[in-house]
Design a protein around this motif. Sequence first.
Motif, PDB file in Angstrom:
ATOM      1  N   ASN A 137       6.029  10.349   0.130  1.00 42.97           N
ATOM      2  CA  ASN A 137       5.226   9.170  -0.127  1.00 42.97           C
ATOM      3  C   ASN A 137       5.941   7.947   0.391  1.00 42.97           C
ATOM      4  N   ALA A 138       5.157   6.927   0.708  1.00 44.45           N
ATOM      5  CA  ALA A 138       5.724   5.746   1.346  1.00 44.45           C
ATOM      6  C   ALA A 138       5.018   4.501   0.857  1.00 44.45           C
ATOM      7  N   LEU A 139       5.751   3.415   0.853  1.00 47.57           N
ATOM      8  CA  LEU A 139       5.220   2.106   0.502  1.00 47.57           C
ATOM      9  C   LEU A 139       5.380   1.188   1.706  1.00 47.57           C
TER      10      LEU A 139
ATOM     11  N   ARG B 121       0.842  -1.187   0.000  1.00 47.28           N
ATOM     12  CA  ARG B 121       0.000   0.000   0.000  1.00 47.28           C
ATOM     13  C   ARG B 121       0.881   1.242   0.000  1.00 47.28           C
ATOM     14  N   THR B 122       0.366   2.307  -0.575  1.00 48.04           N
ATOM     15  CA  THR B 122       1.107   3.566  -0.617  1.00 48.04           C
ATOM     16  C   THR B 122       0.351   4.656   0.120  1.00 48.04           C
TER      17      THR B 122
ATOM     18  N   ALA C 194      -0.425   5.046   4.491  1.00 49.59           N
ATOM     19  CA  ALA C 194      -0.271   3.812   3.718  1.00 49.59           C
ATOM     20  C   ALA C 194      -0.809   2.607   4.475  1.00 49.59           C
TER      21      ALA C 194
END
Length: 385
Positions: A378-380, A230-231, A280
């Motif tokens: 942003n992150a995963l 998920r981001t 996320a």
Amino acid sequence: MGVVVVAAGMGTRLGAGMPKALVQVGGEPLIVHAVRRAHATAGLQQLVVVVPAGHRAAFESLDLAAELVDGGTERTDSVAAGLAALQPNIEVVLVHDAARAFAPASLFDDVARAVRNGADAVVPGLPVIDTIKQVAADGRVAATPDRAGLRAVQTPQGFRRSALDAAHDHGRQATDDAALVEQDGGHVIVIDGHPDALKVTVPADLDLAAALATTNSKESSVPLPLPVPRTGIGVDVHAYADDDRVLSLACLTWPDERGIEGHSDGDVAAHAVCDALLAAAGLGDLGTQFGVDRPEMRGATGTDMLEDVLNTLHTNGFRIGNVSVQIVGNRPKVGPRREEAQRAMSAALGGAPVSVSATTTDHLGFLGRGEGIGAVANALVVAAD
């Protein structure tokens, strides 16, 4: 916390000619209603659905965002198969029947909380409203129990993982798992159940279930969670301070730069990354994580906050894939310390890959006028191993 949803029954008494969990109520199969509520449980790390052998493809087509395992001949065998699929680090387990598809997420939370408070097993139950007779084999009434002390039990039932594993090791069969823990001498308690956790067994029950699907529209309209990865996106902005405080940015101090305002050290890069990671994972935002109920976080550094969010992710069954953050402002010049910033932020996030970049707004807006600094991240996140 792990949840095992038992959906391996063929529903003979229902007479549907298919696995009971695939019978549609309100336009969706019972299993979809059941796992939707299970997914909404706070602190869920892993969801396992036990399906009838030979029917896996039908369940796979539903995109349940759960691990599927084949069930056994008896219910206890199916539960054991689900337990075997759970990650070894899971300490609290909820076992739920797909036939009780409308048990609300709040009931899952209540059961899990009671287990964490010290019980080996927790069973939700409703008071018995009918007089109960204990009858001998010849039809003679042997006893009339006081119904004040009787409960009609439901699922989900919650367990301390070690207690449930030990109870299953004996190879006994039972209609519910709490009975196995009782036989082991475990501490089993009953909490208040919920009327919506009714069990679909015979055709008449489908009418009641359909009514629940219609009236409980808020829960039934929530989509199943997307599978990981998920981001998430995070944004943070702070104005420059009027005093002589030192700038904190990207988990570094910048002695020759003007500091910025903030309840903590005002590290916009770290704050944006925290927001992106929480988004996320579906765990809220900075306000959720560091609200007024956590006064100990006043003055926290960006490193402190990243480490705190990392711990929350791990607790909820996530690990970080990677993070990217862009700092927006006229100063400081990030380029000369980019690699140092990346190393510092990565260390705070347990070694996760972090990339740091910077840009300006070409003198436009409050950032372009030099009134403060902003950051976008942003992150995963992915499922923990």
